[in-house]
Write a protein that holds these residues in place. Structure first.
Motif, PDB file in Angstrom:
ATOM      1  N   THR A  90       4.505  13.215   0.886  1.00 54.99           N
ATOM      2  CA  THR A  90       5.215  12.016   1.320  1.00 54.99           C
ATOM      3  C   THR A  90       4.430  10.796   0.873  1.00 54.99           C
ATOM      4  OG1 THR A  90       5.972  13.185   3.292  1.00 54.99           O
ATOM      5  CG2 THR A  90       6.062  10.775   3.360  1.00 54.99           C
ATOM      6  N   VAL A  91       5.128   9.773   0.415  1.00 58.88           N
ATOM      7  CA  VAL A  91       4.492   8.498   0.100  1.00 58.88           C
ATOM      8  C   VAL A  91       5.041   7.459   1.072  1.00 58.88           C
ATOM      9  CG1 VAL A  91       4.080   6.709  -1.619  1.00 58.88           C
ATOM     10  CG2 VAL A  91       4.218   9.120  -2.334  1.00 58.88           C
ATOM     11  N   GLU A  92       4.151   6.926   1.891  1.00 49.76           N
ATOM     12  CA  GLU A  92       4.520   5.873   2.839  1.00 49.76           C
ATOM     13  C   GLU A  92       4.309   4.523   2.166  1.00 49.76           C
ATOM     14  OE1 GLU A  92       2.862   4.075   7.070  1.00 49.76           O
ATOM     15  OE2 GLU A  92       2.256   6.083   6.471  1.00 49.76           O
ATOM     16  N   VAL A  93       5.314   3.665   2.226  1.00 45.68           N
ATOM     17  CA  VAL A  93       5.266   2.346   1.591  1.00 45.68           C
ATOM     18  C   VAL A  93       5.086   1.313   2.691  1.00 45.68           C
ATOM     19  CG1 VAL A  93       6.543   0.680   0.188  1.00 45.68           C
ATOM     20  CG2 VAL A  93       6.765   3.145  -0.275  1.00 45.68           C
ATOM     21  N   ARG A  94       3.971   0.564   2.632  1.00 45.06           N
ATOM     22  CA  ARG A  94       3.695  -0.442   3.662  1.00 45.06           C
ATOM     23  C   ARG A  94       3.309  -1.762   3.028  1.00 45.06           C
ATOM     24  NH1 ARG A  94       0.765   2.108   8.376  1.00 45.06           N
ATOM     25  NH2 ARG A  94       0.659   0.003   9.134  1.00 45.06           N
ATOM     26  N   PRO A  95       4.014  -2.842   3.379  1.00 47.43           N
ATOM     27  CA  PRO A  95       3.603  -4.165   2.880  1.00 47.43           C
ATOM     28  C   PRO A  95       2.306  -4.594   3.550  1.00 47.43           C
ATOM     29  CG  PRO A  95       5.493  -4.363   4.359  1.00 47.43           C
ATOM     30  CD  PRO A  95       5.211  -2.902   4.217  1.00 47.43           C
ATOM     31  N   LEU A  96       1.493  -5.310   2.807  1.00 49.31           N
ATOM     32  CA  LEU A  96       0.239  -5.830   3.349  1.00 49.31           C
ATOM     33  C   LEU A  96       0.486  -7.194   3.969  1.00 49.31           C
ATOM     34  CD1 LEU A  96      -0.880  -3.584   1.508  1.00 49.31           C
ATOM     35  CD2 LEU A  96      -2.774  -5.109   1.009  1.00 49.31           C
ATOM     36  N   ILE A  97      -0.292  -7.520   4.975  1.00 47.70           N
ATOM     37  CA  ILE A  97      -0.332  -8.869   5.529  1.00 47.70           C
ATOM     38  C   ILE A  97      -1.445  -9.588   4.807  1.00 47.70           C
ATOM     39  CG2 ILE A  97      -0.782 -10.258   7.570  1.00 47.70           C
ATOM     40  CD1 ILE A  97       0.266  -7.878   9.245  1.00 47.70           C
ATOM     41  N   GLU A  98      -1.121 -10.648   4.120  1.00 47.27           N
ATOM     42  CA  GLU A  98      -2.139 -11.385   3.386  1.00 47.27           C
ATOM     43  C   GLU A  98      -2.698 -12.474   4.283  1.00 47.27           C
ATOM     44  OE1 GLU A  98      -1.770 -11.918  -0.750  1.00 47.27           O
ATOM     45  OE2 GLU A  98      -0.051 -10.571  -0.880  1.00 47.27           O
ATOM     46  N   ILE A  99      -3.981 -12.355   4.580  1.00 51.65           N
ATOM     47  CA  ILE A  99      -4.657 -13.311   5.456  1.00 51.65           C
ATOM     48  C   ILE A  99      -5.419 -14.319   4.590  1.00 51.65           C
ATOM     49  CG2 ILE A  99      -6.388 -13.580   7.266  1.00 51.65           C
ATOM     50  CD1 ILE A  99      -5.767 -10.679   8.076  1.00 51.65           C
ATOM     51  N   PRO A 100      -5.121 -15.605   4.722  1.00 46.79           N
ATOM     52  CA  PRO A 100      -5.838 -16.600   3.927  1.00 46.79           C
ATOM     53  C   PRO A 100      -7.342 -16.587   4.258  1.00 46.79           C
ATOM     54  CG  PRO A 100      -3.924 -17.562   5.061  1.00 46.79           C
ATOM     55  CD  PRO A 100      -4.102 -16.187   5.584  1.00 46.79           C
ATOM     56  N   GLU A 114       8.255   6.458  -5.912  1.00 43.52           N
ATOM     57  CA  GLU A 114       8.925   7.685  -6.344  1.00 43.52           C
ATOM     58  C   GLU A 114       8.354   8.231  -7.643  1.00 43.52           C
ATOM     59  OE1 GLU A 114      12.977   6.514  -8.713  1.00 43.52           O
ATOM     60  OE2 GLU A 114      12.953   6.130  -6.566  1.00 43.52           O
ATOM     61  N   GLN A 115       7.567   7.434  -8.365  1.00 40.95           N
ATOM     62  CA  GLN A 115       6.922   7.895  -9.597  1.00 40.95           C
ATOM     63  C   GLN A 115       5.590   8.586  -9.344  1.00 40.95           C
ATOM     64  OE1 GLN A 115       7.038   4.913 -12.888  1.00 40.95           O
ATOM     65  NE2 GLN A 115       8.002   3.641 -11.310  1.00 40.95           N
ATOM     66  N   MET A 165       0.873  -1.165   0.000  1.00 36.99           N
ATOM     67  CA  MET A 165       0.000   0.000   0.000  1.00 36.99           C
ATOM     68  C   MET A 165       0.911   1.216   0.000  1.00 36.99           C
ATOM     69  SD  MET A 165      -3.150   1.170   0.070  1.00 36.99           S
ATOM     70  CE  MET A 165      -4.234  -0.071   0.752  1.00 36.99           C
ATOM     71  N   LEU A 166       0.736   2.077  -0.973  1.00 36.23           N
ATOM     72  CA  LEU A 166       1.499   3.311  -1.076  1.00 36.23           C
ATOM     73  C   LEU A 166       0.554   4.434  -0.657  1.00 36.23           C
ATOM     74  CD1 LEU A 166       3.166   2.604  -4.542  1.00 36.23           C
ATOM     75  CD2 LEU A 166       3.900   1.848  -2.268  1.00 36.23           C
ATOM     76  N   LEU A 167       0.745   4.939   0.550  1.00 34.35           N
ATOM     77  CA  LEU A 167      -0.139   5.938   1.137  1.00 34.35           C
ATOM     78  C   LEU A 167       0.419   7.322   0.870  1.00 34.35           C
ATOM     79  CD1 LEU A 167      -0.568   3.989   4.461  1.00 34.35           C
ATOM     80  CD2 LEU A 167      -2.309   4.264   2.697  1.00 34.35           C
ATOM     81  N   ILE A 168      -0.390   8.178   0.276  1.00 26.60           N
ATOM     82  CA  ILE A 168       0.055   9.495  -0.169  1.00 26.60           C
ATOM     83  C   ILE A 168      -0.410  10.550   0.832  1.00 26.60           C
ATOM     84  CG2 ILE A 168      -0.074  11.178  -2.033  1.00 26.60           C
ATOM     85  CD1 ILE A 168      -0.905   8.668  -3.821  1.00 26.60           C
ATOM     86  N   TYR A 169       0.557  11.238   1.426  1.00 25.74           N
ATOM     87  CA  TYR A 169       0.272  12.293   2.401  1.00 25.74           C
ATOM     88  C   TYR A 169       0.713  13.638   1.838  1.00 25.74           C
ATOM     89  CZ  TYR A 169      -0.377   8.592   5.822  1.00 25.74           C
ATOM     90  OH  TYR A 169      -0.833   7.484   6.499  1.00 25.74           O
TER      91      TYR A 169
END
Length: 117
Positions: free
Chosen positions: A103-113, A94-95, A4-8
Protein backbone atom coordinates in the motif's frame (compact mmCIF):
# COMPACT_ATOMS: atom_id res chain seq x y z
CA UNK A 1 2.61 21.11 -2.83
CA UNK A 2 4.84 18.51 -1.22
CA UNK A 3 3.53 14.98 -0.63
CA UNK A 4 4.98 12.11 1.38
CA UNK A 5 4.29 8.77 -0.27
CA UNK A 6 4.61 6.18 2.49
CA UNK A 7 5.16 2.61 1.31
CA UNK A 8 3.71 -0.18 3.45
CA UNK A 9 4.19 -3.89 2.84
CA UNK A 10 4.64 -7.15 4.66
CA UNK A 11 8.30 -7.00 5.55
CA UNK A 12 9.20 -10.52 4.43
CA UNK A 13 6.99 -10.65 1.34
CA UNK A 14 9.90 -10.23 -1.11
CA UNK A 15 12.80 -12.55 -1.72
CA UNK A 16 16.22 -11.01 -2.38
CA UNK A 17 15.85 -11.08 -6.18
CA UNK A 18 12.46 -9.34 -5.97
CA UNK A 19 13.90 -6.76 -3.56
CA UNK A 20 16.81 -5.97 -5.88
CA UNK A 21 14.46 -5.69 -8.89
CA UNK A 22 12.29 -3.32 -6.86
CA UNK A 23 15.33 -1.16 -6.04
CA UNK A 24 16.22 -0.95 -9.74
CA UNK A 25 12.66 0.00 -10.74
CA UNK A 26 12.37 2.48 -7.85
CA UNK A 27 15.66 4.14 -8.86
CA UNK A 28 14.39 4.49 -12.43
CA UNK A 29 11.20 6.11 -11.13
CA UNK A 30 13.24 8.51 -8.97
CA UNK A 31 15.26 9.58 -12.03
CA UNK A 32 12.06 10.12 -14.04
CA UNK A 33 10.57 12.22 -11.23
CA UNK A 34 13.82 14.21 -10.98
CA UNK A 35 13.72 14.94 -14.71
CA UNK A 36 10.11 16.11 -14.29
CA UNK A 37 11.07 18.38 -11.36
CA UNK A 38 9.00 16.38 -8.86
CA UNK A 39 11.64 14.39 -6.96
CA UNK A 40 12.67 15.61 -3.51
CA UNK A 41 13.85 12.40 -1.74
CA UNK A 42 13.27 8.65 -1.52
CA UNK A 43 14.64 5.71 0.42
CA UNK A 44 13.80 2.23 1.58
CA UNK A 45 13.97 1.68 5.33
CA UNK A 46 15.86 -0.93 7.32
CA UNK A 47 13.64 -3.74 8.73
CA UNK A 48 11.51 -3.04 11.79
CA UNK A 49 13.95 -5.13 13.85
CA UNK A 50 16.30 -2.14 13.48
CA UNK A 51 13.66 0.37 14.68
CA UNK A 52 13.68 2.19 17.99
CA UNK A 53 10.62 4.01 19.30
CA UNK A 54 10.92 7.04 21.60
CA UNK A 55 8.14 8.45 23.76
CA UNK A 56 8.24 11.18 26.37
CA UNK A 57 5.58 11.06 29.09
CA UNK A 58 5.54 13.40 32.07
CA UNK A 59 9.07 14.50 31.20
CA UNK A 60 10.45 10.93 31.16
CA UNK A 61 11.90 9.36 28.06
CA UNK A 62 10.88 5.81 27.17
CA UNK A 63 12.91 4.00 24.51
CA UNK A 64 11.62 0.72 23.10
CA UNK A 65 13.09 -1.63 20.53
CA UNK A 66 10.88 -2.06 17.51
CA UNK A 67 8.31 -0.07 15.57
CA UNK A 68 5.58 2.12 17.02
CA UNK A 69 2.79 -0.36 16.28
CA UNK A 70 2.48 -4.05 15.49
CA UNK A 71 0.66 -4.30 12.17
CA UNK A 72 0.35 -6.70 9.27
CA UNK A 73 2.13 -4.26 6.94
CA UNK A 74 5.13 -2.20 7.98
CA UNK A 75 6.47 1.12 6.74
CA UNK A 76 9.12 0.06 4.25
CA UNK A 77 10.16 3.29 2.59
CA UNK A 78 9.06 6.61 1.19
CA UNK A 79 9.15 9.09 -1.63
CA UNK A 80 8.98 12.82 -0.98
CA UNK A 81 7.63 14.53 -4.09
CA UNK A 82 6.37 17.83 -5.41
CA UNK A 83 2.98 17.57 -7.12
CA UNK A 84 0.47 20.17 -8.27
CA UNK A 85 -2.40 18.45 -6.42
CA UNK A 86 -3.60 15.19 -4.85
CA UNK A 87 -4.47 13.65 -8.21
CA UNK A 88 -0.92 14.23 -9.46
CA UNK A 89 0.51 12.74 -6.24
CA UNK A 90 -1.73 9.68 -6.64
CA UNK A 91 -0.51 9.31 -10.24
CA UNK A 92 3.06 9.17 -8.90
CA UNK A 93 2.11 6.75 -6.09
CA UNK A 94 0.64 4.25 -8.53
CA UNK A 95 4.02 4.07 -10.32
CA UNK A 96 5.86 2.97 -7.17
CA UNK A 97 6.70 -0.74 -7.59
CA UNK A 98 5.49 -1.69 -4.11
CA UNK A 99 2.01 -0.34 -4.88
CA UNK A 100 1.57 -3.68 -6.69
CA UNK A 101 2.34 -5.72 -3.53
CA UNK A 102 1.58 -3.40 -0.63
CA UNK A 103 0.00 0.00 0.00
CA UNK A 104 1.19 3.53 -0.72
CA UNK A 105 -0.27 6.16 1.59
CA UNK A 106 -0.33 9.67 0.10
CA UNK A 107 -0.07 12.49 2.65
CA UNK A 108 0.35 16.21 1.98
CA UNK A 109 2.98 17.94 4.07
CA UNK A 110 2.32 20.99 6.21
CA UNK A 111 4.93 23.54 5.25
CA UNK A 112 6.01 25.52 8.29
CA UNK A 113 7.76 28.82 7.54
CA UNK A 114 11.21 29.20 9.02
CA UNK A 115 12.31 25.55 8.88
CA UNK A 116 15.75 24.98 7.35
CA UNK A 117 15.70 23.88 3.72
Amino acid sequence: MKYMLLIYLEEHSLDEAERQACYVESTQLAHKLKADGQYLAASPLQPTAMATSVRVRDGKRFVTDGPFAETREQLGGYYLVEARDLDAAIAIAEQIPMARKGTVEVRPLIEIPGLPS
